[in-house]
Design an enzyme around this catalytic site. Sequence first.
Site, PDB file in Angstrom:
ATOM      1  CE  LYS A   1      -4.886  -8.027  -3.398  1.00 52.07           C
ATOM      2  NZ  LYS A   1      -4.943  -7.767  -2.001  1.00 52.07           N
TER       3      LYS A   1
ATOM      4  CE  LYS B   1      -4.086  -1.884   0.064  1.00 50.93           C
ATOM      5  NZ  LYS B   1      -4.922  -2.717   0.836  1.00 50.93           N
TER       6      LYS B   1
ATOM      7  CE  LYS C   1     -13.298  -5.774  -1.629  1.00 48.34           C
ATOM      8  NZ  LYS C   1     -12.259  -6.049  -0.600  1.00 48.34           N
TER       9      LYS C   1
HETATM   10  N1  AQP Z   1      -6.388 -10.251  -6.462  1.00 48.17           N
HETATM   11  C1  AQP Z   1      -6.664 -11.206  -5.606  1.00 48.17           C
HETATM   12  N2  AQP Z   1      -6.358 -12.487  -5.900  1.00 48.17           N
HETATM   13  C2  AQP Z   1      -6.651 -13.501  -5.060  1.00 48.17           C
HETATM   14  N3  AQP Z   1      -7.274 -13.312  -3.867  1.00 48.17           N
HETATM   15  C3  AQP Z   1      -7.587 -12.057  -3.533  1.00 48.17           C
HETATM   16  N4  AQP Z   1      -8.211 -11.539  -2.453  1.00 48.17           N
HETATM   17  C4  AQP Z   1      -8.301 -10.198  -2.586  1.00 48.17           C
HETATM   18  N5  AQP Z   1      -7.763  -9.811  -3.744  1.00 48.17           N
HETATM   19  C5  AQP Z   1      -7.303 -10.935  -4.353  1.00 48.17           C
HETATM   20  C6  AQP Z   1      -8.714 -12.339  -1.345  1.00 48.17           C
HETATM   21  O1  AQP Z   1     -10.031 -11.908  -1.069  1.00 48.17           O
HETATM   22  C7  AQP Z   1     -10.265 -12.060   0.322  1.00 48.17           C
HETATM   23  C8  AQP Z   1     -10.913 -10.812   0.853  1.00 48.17           C
HETATM   24  O2  AQP Z   1     -10.023  -9.751   0.695  1.00 48.17           O
HETATM   25  P1  AQP Z   1     -10.289  -8.428   1.508  1.00 48.17           P
HETATM   26  O3  AQP Z   1     -11.464  -7.758   0.990  1.00 48.17           O
HETATM   27  O4  AQP Z   1     -10.317  -8.724   2.935  1.00 48.17           O
HETATM   28  O5  AQP Z   1      -8.978  -7.578   1.360  1.00 48.17           O
HETATM   29  P2  AQP Z   1      -7.898  -7.452   0.288  1.00 48.17           P
HETATM   30  O6  AQP Z   1      -7.095  -8.700   0.104  1.00 48.17           O
HETATM   31  O7  AQP Z   1      -7.099  -6.264   0.681  1.00 48.17           O
HETATM   32  O8  AQP Z   1      -8.772  -7.200  -1.005  1.00 48.17           O
HETATM   33  P3  AQP Z   1      -8.712  -5.952  -1.893  1.00 48.17           P
HETATM   34  O9  AQP Z   1      -9.682  -6.068  -2.988  1.00 48.17           O
HETATM   35  O10 AQP Z   1      -7.287  -5.710  -2.292  1.00 48.17           O
HETATM   36  O11 AQP Z   1      -9.241  -4.818  -0.930  1.00 48.17           O
HETATM   37  P4  AQP Z   1      -8.629  -3.412  -0.582  1.00 48.17           P
HETATM   38  O12 AQP Z   1      -8.315  -2.764  -1.890  1.00 48.17           O
HETATM   39  O13 AQP Z   1      -9.697  -2.691   0.176  1.00 48.17           O
HETATM   40  O14 AQP Z   1      -7.404  -3.657   0.238  1.00 48.17           O
HETATM   41  C9  AQP Z   1      -8.935 -12.369   0.991  1.00 48.17           C
HETATM   42  O15 AQP Z   1      -8.900 -13.733   1.365  1.00 48.17           O
HETATM   43  C10 AQP Z   1      -7.930 -12.085  -0.083  1.00 48.17           C
HETATM   44  O16 AQP Z   1      -6.832 -12.967   0.004  1.00 48.17           O
END
Ligand code: AQP
Length: 336
Positions: free
Chosen positions: A198, A117, A201
């Site tokens: 990756k 991040k 969101k």
């Molecule tokens: N790109 C990805 N590939 C595989 N798995 C993913 N996960 C997220 N992005 C990918 C898995 O989704 C679950 C929930 O994720 P989260 O919402 O708790 O947080 P995150 O991993 O931080 O997802 P984002 O979309 O990247 O959210 P933001 O942008 O808000 O930080 C987890 O099990 C994660 O592994």
Amino acid sequence: MTSPTPRVVSGIQPSGTIHLGNYFGAIRQHIALQDTHPGDAFYFIADYHALTTVRDPAVLRAHVFDSALTYLALGLDPARATLFRQSDVPEVTELAWLLATVTGMGLLERAHSYKDKLANNITPSVGLFFYPVLMAADILAHDGTLVPVGKDQLQHVEMAQDMATHFNEAYGRDPPVLYRPEPLPAKAAVVPGLDGRKMSKSYDNSLLLFESGKPLRKRVGQIVTDSTPLGEPLPFATCNVVALLRLFCDDAELAAIETYYRDGRRDGAPFGYGHAKLLLAEKIEQHFAPARARREQLLTPAGRAEIEAVLTRGAQRARAVASATLARCRRACGLR
Ligand code: AQP
């Protein structure tokens, strides 16, 4: 140190609309686990976590609702799995504090997701830095022993293991106060987003589950590829479109696509990235068609009331477990 009943615990942040990475990295597995662990699959919508990025209350509420809607549309069965809002179980925030007191700064400073991040110019709050502690509390409060996550989250589960160990070393190993969680990594690789990073969101590089028709094709059209002209051989192994097609295609389909890439032709006609992207859009649309239909049914007033009732019942079940765990931890530390 395992809990008497293996319990699956995992969550998702309502920090945006759920995307293909969340589905293939986590939710698909969450839903499958309700069959193997009926009554002991706990999934929370991590709204405390989302506060590190979402500052608009109406937007947060909408994302929480949409996350619950998506789980139910995709087949989560509230009779077998417990779905709840993280903030309906405030015990996790207190446990997070107790864990923070036995957690070294160095552990958190090594978190890859925090470093990513920072590298992506996201201004960090203390909350973002603290994320792995709150995540550990989510898992440990619910006596989670099996944590299905995407590969990007494995390090956080390892940190939860460390925190449980440190807490037990400080306050009671025999019997342990907290149970050691084991990660259950998704089979799928980390899903790339439109720009090859990756899918996330917060990077505006997502493909959503329920988009269809022209908007979906437009979004898929934005996947970054190189500038190989139409009809020339394309790089199969390194292509972002292929990485996404792998999520939907069986081996025979992939082998066929590999020949189109190698030849730059399909059935004698030139084949380019545009054609590969159309194939991908069709796959996404077909794969989620049944869930899209269920989602529409849940968007009625009766469906909305049902979603709220599912979350309320889920919170009651989850809170009963978390308050027992917290009582155990408070006693162990000498708090009343
Ligand atoms: N790109 C990805 N590939 C595989 N798995 C993913 N996960 C997220 N992005 C990918 C898995 O989704 C679950 C929930 O994720 P989260 O919402 O708790 O947080 P995150 O991993 O931080 O997802 P984002 O979309 O990247 O959210 P933001 O942008 O808000 O930080 C987890 O099990 C994660 O592994």
